[in-house]
Motif scaffolding. Structure first.
Motif, PDB file in Angstrom:
ATOM      1  N   GLU A 146       0.829  -1.195   0.000  1.00 51.44           N
ATOM      2  CA  GLU A 146       0.000   0.000   0.000  1.00 51.44           C
ATOM      3  C   GLU A 146       0.872   1.258   0.000  1.00 51.44           C
ATOM      4  O   GLU A 146       2.020   1.246   0.441  1.00 51.44           O
ATOM      5  CB  GLU A 146      -0.924   0.009   1.223  1.00 51.44           C
ATOM      6  N   ILE A 163      -6.077   4.691  -2.629  1.00 49.02           N
ATOM      7  CA  ILE A 163      -5.313   5.936  -2.696  1.00 49.02           C
ATOM      8  C   ILE A 163      -5.445   6.635  -1.346  1.00 49.02           C
ATOM      9  O   ILE A 163      -6.554   6.919  -0.897  1.00 49.02           O
ATOM     10  CB  ILE A 163      -5.842   6.846  -3.818  1.00 49.02           C
ATOM     11  N   LEU A 202      -4.405  -0.485  -7.715  1.00 47.76           N
ATOM     12  CA  LEU A 202      -5.098   0.288  -6.696  1.00 47.76           C
ATOM     13  C   LEU A 202      -6.594   0.005  -6.742  1.00 47.76           C
ATOM     14  O   LEU A 202      -7.188  -0.153  -7.824  1.00 47.76           O
ATOM     15  CB  LEU A 202      -4.831   1.780  -6.898  1.00 47.76           C
ATOM     16  N   ASN A 233      -5.995   0.946 -13.281  1.00 45.14           N
ATOM     17  CA  ASN A 233      -6.048   0.415 -11.930  1.00 45.14           C
ATOM     18  C   ASN A 233      -7.376  -0.315 -11.775  1.00 45.14           C
ATOM     19  O   ASN A 233      -8.021  -0.683 -12.778  1.00 45.14           O
ATOM     20  CB  ASN A 233      -5.901   1.533 -10.890  1.00 45.14           C
TER      21      ASN A 233
END
Length: 1128
Positions: free
Chosen positions: A802, A876, A896, A918
């Motif tokens: 992450e 995000i 993501l 993503n």
């Protein structure tokens, strides 16, 4: 009345002594003895007879009382002045001087006794009332015997202080012992004497011993603060001079209580705090000098009328505020120096009424408004208002006695009054870096001008020929204007005193005719700058310019070879031939004794071997040429004094020679953009102490980065990008504590994120793109890490995990923090701090707005993050929204998930945003429509849903920014939103209520059942089907022609047959290859108009309006291919 006789007996001895002294002076001085003593003194002194004006004339043939420097009273020598006699020695305790016991006034000032001691026998001169030994070359301890001279009224032992030169000292005895018995002293000058006193002891010693003191001068005495209140005992003080000490104290307000104070000089004394305004109002004060106290604050008060102030010197202090209008009350004001302060506002109009002004310097402030007239000051000789914010035009020209006028670096406009060139006494006219415009007209030749600087304005037209009539002209600078036409360089021969000529950066065509001039008739020029002057050849007269020191012929059209004679100009220090079409260097190039320090040959077409010269060069730029072959193996042996070396953007091959490490003073080494191979010499990274910039990018270097960065590493820029380097990240790079730019991109380095750099707080640029870095981003304990970081590029690696939001919040420069984000400037390294333009500019390649751009200069306010093409997962982080100063953000081609955080709406400076490729879901936050600077957006190839927000900026993006998000709808996509399409700013009722929306379920079920019944009836009931087709045909035949469409009924379609169908097919597909037409089971593709066509369900053929302009449609298929968009 009886008078007691006893007290009179005490007066008898004193009267006898006085009578004896009178008799001796008047009648017992032997003339022969006095003359003999003077001649003995002369013979014992060593002096330079060439410069002597007194001693050299002493002889027996004349009356000694009439000798130069000698005065007598009743034939006794009472005054002896031997100042400025070039005496070097011969004065000791046995000197005949000390037998001249009636001397009252002795001056030995301004000689050179070679740091000898003051003779202790000086106490024999008991009658001395005036003793001046200033600047006589004495050094060492001041003898205690001087304290025995109790009649002294004037004592001057001062000397000019020079570091490293022995000075007089007051230690044993100290100041208190020296002056303890000198109660008659009126003037005390001990400037330059090293006084040993603890803090305020010097104040207490003076106040307790010298009650009659009027003049106190103790500059450069190593005095310490504070200024003690005990000085108030000296109420006769009129002059205080304690400048150039390290007082480090506020100025006490009690100084305003000296009622006789006329002069207060506290220059360069480390004063602190706020200066008391009351001191300015002392009615007797004539001189106030606070120059150089940079931490001293204050402002000018309202001055009372008829103030006595004549000299006001506040330069290089922290005084600020407006200049008061009451400054016009200082009718005696003569000299004003307020330069390098923080004064603001206009220059008071009241100054125009001051008649005694001689010198005005208000440069380097923030003054605005117009230039004052100051026409009443008839004796005004100097005006310096440079480096301010003055506007308007020059209106006053009534400065008949003006010698210097300096208005540089303002915002003045209009034309330059031609009458300025005719002021009879004006010598220096400095108007550069303004906004003057128009033509420079011809003028009369009655001027004394020796310096004219009009550079960096907007002047146009031709250069007036009357400039060549200024016969006393020494410096002429017209650079960086819009002058045009031809400038005859041969006319410079008329200016016999010219030493500096700068015509660079105009639109001039500089012409030179070698046949019409004598090379010896040109003046001896030291500086010649003709950049951008359309020169095609080297002017021949230069070969005889033996005094030439600075030559700039850059950005011209000179081609061919560089003549050999240019290296033989013995005094030439700087040579700039860059941006020409030079190809070769005329030989031979050996045994040249050139004194060149700066040589700039970059951006030419030079070929062959690189020239290894000159021997004393400090700045060498051979970049952007066509030098070939390899770098000479011994090249480093020739760069003994070199600070800057650039061989970039050539065609060098082979390896980097290890001798390059022998250049021990090298600060900048740039070998980028060549074809160098081999390894990086280990000594190159081990070099410490001086190397600041090391740039080897875009070569073919291989192997590992030498892990030998020293503990005292001084590197600020390290660029190894674009090579074939491998191995691990060098651990010793953590020693480079002042590193600002690190670029290792486009190599084959394999390692984890370089957390070892986390203590380098100066880091601004970190580029690791296109390597094999892996693992997680960020470091543990990230508090305060990289507060100045502005560019991060780790794209095209194998980072995973992450994105740590906490790590991002330590990059304060991206958050718009005023402390971290500096003013607009470029990342650069000044090679010579005293020279403008000799800087190394950092450059970098940045991917932004989907393009790869090379920034040849990196703005300190430009910020960018690129972590694309990695394996990051998770959401995000919302902390991204805190990076309010961010210009570019690229997180594309990762894994993501989650929604786009609404905090991104805080990125008010963002211009480029890329989240493509993503697995982001949810709606597009409507807050993104507030990003008014956003010019590039890519959200394609995600799982976003809902309606695209409507906003001014969003309407400018094409469908490419949103494609391959099956759930998105609305402009600019062709997919329209239904009523049930979720709005990004309106969450569904299901989420709000937490249960099922039964009303919607019942409604949908009803419509479904009804539609099913109708379909079954039409399938089983043929008459019903025919009735429906007929009804639909009737409706469409009425409506479609009204809308501009043509329509055929079902029966008309059936009658046309196969032939018409083929003709229609040819109409639509005739201009396209058959390969572009796919079968019906793969979807319909071809040219059609979205708003001008519809499809007939039964025939799958478009109903076309021929008045529409149609374009080839994208393929319409249930299995459309997803596009991949990322920046490389």
């Amino acid at each position: 009345m009886r008078i007691p006789l006893l007290p009179w007996f005490f007066l008898i001895p004193f009267c006898c002594c006085a009578l004896f002294h009178t008799i001796v002076v008047s009648g017992q001085c032997d003339s022969n003895e006095q003359q003999s003593l003077l001649l003995q003194l002369k013979n014992s002194l060593n002096f330079n007879t060439t410069f002597s004006t007194k001693l050299v004339k002493w002889n027996n043939a004349s009356d000694y009382c009439l000798w130069e420097g000698v005065s007598c009273n009743q034939r006794c020598v009472t005054h002896l002045d031997l100042s400025n006699e070039s005496i070097s020695s011969g004065l000791d305790d046995s000197s005949a001087l000390f037998s001249l016991q009636y001397i009252e006034n002795l001056t030995l000032a301004f000689n050179d006794f070679k740091q000898s001691l003051i003779p202790s026998e000086i106490n024999k001169l008991a009658s001395l009332s005036y003793l001046n030994l200033s600047n006589a070359g004495f050094a060492g301890q001041i003898p205690i015997e001087i304290s025995h001279l109790r009649r002294l009224v004037f004592l001057d032992l001062s000397t000019i202080y020079f570091p490293g030169i022995p000075a007089l000292q007051l230690e044993h005895p100290n100041l208190n012992l020296l002056i303890g018995n000198l109660s008659e002293i009126v003037e005390l000058h001990l400037d330059g004497v090293n006084i040993s006193a603890q803090r305020a002891q010097w104040c207490q010693a003076l106040s307790s011993s010298l009650p009659k003191l009027r003049v106190l001068s103790l500059s450069s005495c190593n005095l310490l603060g504070p200024i003690d209140v005990s000085l108030l005992k000296l109420q006769s003080l009129s002059e205080i001079r304690i400048e150039s000490n390290n007082l480090s104290t506020p100025v006490p307000e009690f100084l305003s209580n000296f009622t006789n104070l006329t002069s207060l000089r506290l220059m360069n004394s480390g004063l602190l705090g706020t200066f008391p305004e009351k001191i300015f109002r002392v009615p007797t004060l004539q001189i106030i000098d606070l120059i150089g106290n940079q931490e001293l604050q204050g402002s000018l008060p309202d001055f009372p009328k008829n103030g006595a102030l004549q000299f006001l010197f506040l330069a290089r202090t922290n005084f600020s505020g407006l200049l008061p209008e009451s400054i016009g009350n200082l009718k005696m004001l003569s000299k004003v120096d307020l330069s390098n302060c923080n004064f603001t506002g206009p220059i008071p109009k009241s100054m125009e009424s001051l008649t005694e002004l001689v010198y005005v310097d208000m440069s380097a402030n923030k003054l605005n408004g117009s230039v004052p007239l100051l026409s009443m000051a008839k004796n005004l000789t100097n005006i310096n208002l440079s480096y301010n914010e003055l506007t308007g035009q020059i209106n006053s020209i009534r400065w008949e006695n003006l010698i210097n006028l300096d208005l540089r670096f303002n915002q003045l406009n209009g034309s330059i009054p031609v009458s300025l060139f005719s002021l009879p006494l004006l010598q220096k006219l400095l108007l550069s870096n303004n906004q003057f415009s128009g033509k420079l007209h011809e003028f009369a030749n009655i001027s004394s001008l020796d310096t004219v600087d009009l550079s960096s304005n907007n002047l146009e037209g031709t250069v007036p020929m009357s400039i060549f009539n200024l016969r006393g002209l020494k410096i002429l600078s017209l650079s960086s204007n819009n002058f045009s036409g031809s400038f005859p360089l041969n006319s410079v021969q008329q200016l016999k005193n010219l030493s500096s000529l700068d015509l660079s950066y105009n639109s001039l065509s500089i012409s030179y005719n070698s046949t019409n001039s004598s090379e010896s008739s040109f003046p001896n020029i030291t500086t010649l700058k003709l950049a951008s002057g359309e020169l095609r050849t080297f002017p021949n007269f230069l070969r005889d310019q033996s005094r030439l020191r600075y030559l700039d012929l850059s950005q011209n059209q000179i081609h061919g070879e560089i003549p050999n004679w240019i290296w033989k100009l013995n005094n030439l220090l700087q040579l700039n031939l860059s941006f020409n079409s030079l190809v070769t260097l005329e030989g031979p190039l050996t045994n040249l004794a050139s004194s060149l320090s700066v040589l700039d040959l970059h951006s030419n077409q030079l070929q062959g071997q690189v020239p290894i010269f000159p021997p004393f060069a400090t700045y060498l730029d051979y970049s952007r040429n066509s030098f070939t072959s390899s770098i000479p193996a011994d090249i480093g042996d020739f760069f003994t004094y070199t600070l800057f070396l650039s061989l970039s953007s050539n065609k060098f091959q082979g390896s980097i020679p290890g001798s390059i490490c022998n250049a021990s003073y090298l600060q900048v080494l740039d070998l980028s953009n060549n074809s160098l191979t081999g390894i990086i010499p280990p000594c190159l990274t081990a070099t410490g102490g001086t190397l600041v910039v090391l740039n080897l990018r875009r070569n073919k270097l291989a192997g590992r980065i030498p892990d030998r960065f020293p503990g005292h590493c001084t590197l600020k820029t390290l660029d190894f990008s674009g090579n074939l380097l491998e191995g691990q990240f060098p651990k010793s790079l953590a020693n480079c504590r002042v590193l600002e730019v690190l670029n290792l991109g486009n190599n084959e380095i394999r390692d984890t994120f370089p957390c070892l750099l986390k203590n380098i707080s100066t880091l601004r640029v970190l580029v690791l793109r296109s390597n094999q870095f892996f693992g997680r981003l960020g470091c543990s304990n990230t508090t305060g890490t990289w507060p100045m970081l502005q560019i991060v590029d780790i794209a095209h690696n194998n980072f995973s995990g992450e994105i740590p939001g906490k790590c991002l919040t330590t990059w304060q420069a991206m958050m718009g923090n005023e402390d971290a984000q500096s003013s607009i400037d470029h990342l650069q390294f000044p090679v010579f701090r005293f020279s403008d333009g000799l800087n190394y500019q950092d450059a970098i390649t940045v991917t932004t707005k989907g393009l790869e751009l090379e920034f040849v200069k990196i703005l300190t306010v430009f910020t960018s993050i690129d972590i694309s093409c990695n394996n990051f997962n998770g959401s995000i982080p919302a902390e991204v929204g805190q990076l309010k100063a961010l210009y570019g953000l690229n997180m594309s081609n990762n894994a993501l998930t989650g929604t786009i955080p609404s905090s991104l709406g805080n990125l008010t400076q963002i211009e480029s945003l890329d989240f493509s490729s993503n697995s982001l879901s949810g709606p597009i936050p409507p807050q993104l429509t507030q990003l008014t600077f956003l010019s590039f957006l890519n959200l394609s190839d995600n799982q976003l849903v809902g309606m695209i927000p409507i906003g001014t900026q969003f309407q400018t993006f094409s469908s490419d920014s949103f494609e391959d998000n099956e759930g998105l709808c609305g402009t600019p996509l062709s997919v329209k939103c239904s009523n049930s399409s979720p709005s990004p700013d309106a969450p569904s009722n299901e989420k709000e209520s937490g249960g099922f929306d039964w009303q919607s379920i019942y409604t949908g079920l009803g419509f479904g059942v009804g539609a099913g019944v109708v379909v079954i009836l039409l399938m089983l009931w043929e008459e019903g089907r025919n009735w429906m087709d007929y009804s639909i045909d009737k409706i469409l035949l009425v409506l479609l022609p009204m809308m501009g469409f043509s329509y055929k009924t079902r029966h008309e379609w059936d009658d046309d047959g196969e032939e018409d169908y083929e003709q229609d097919s040819m109409y639509f597909t005739g201009d396209y290859d058959q390969d572009e037409i796919e079968s019906e089971d793969k979807g319909i593709q071809g040219p059609f108009c979205v708003f001008c066509s519809k499809f007939d369900i039964s025939r799958k053929s478009p109903i076309h309006n021929p008045n529409c302009t149609c374009h080839l449609s994208p393929p319409m298929s249930s299995t459309s291919s997803s596009s991949s968009s990322f920046s490389s």
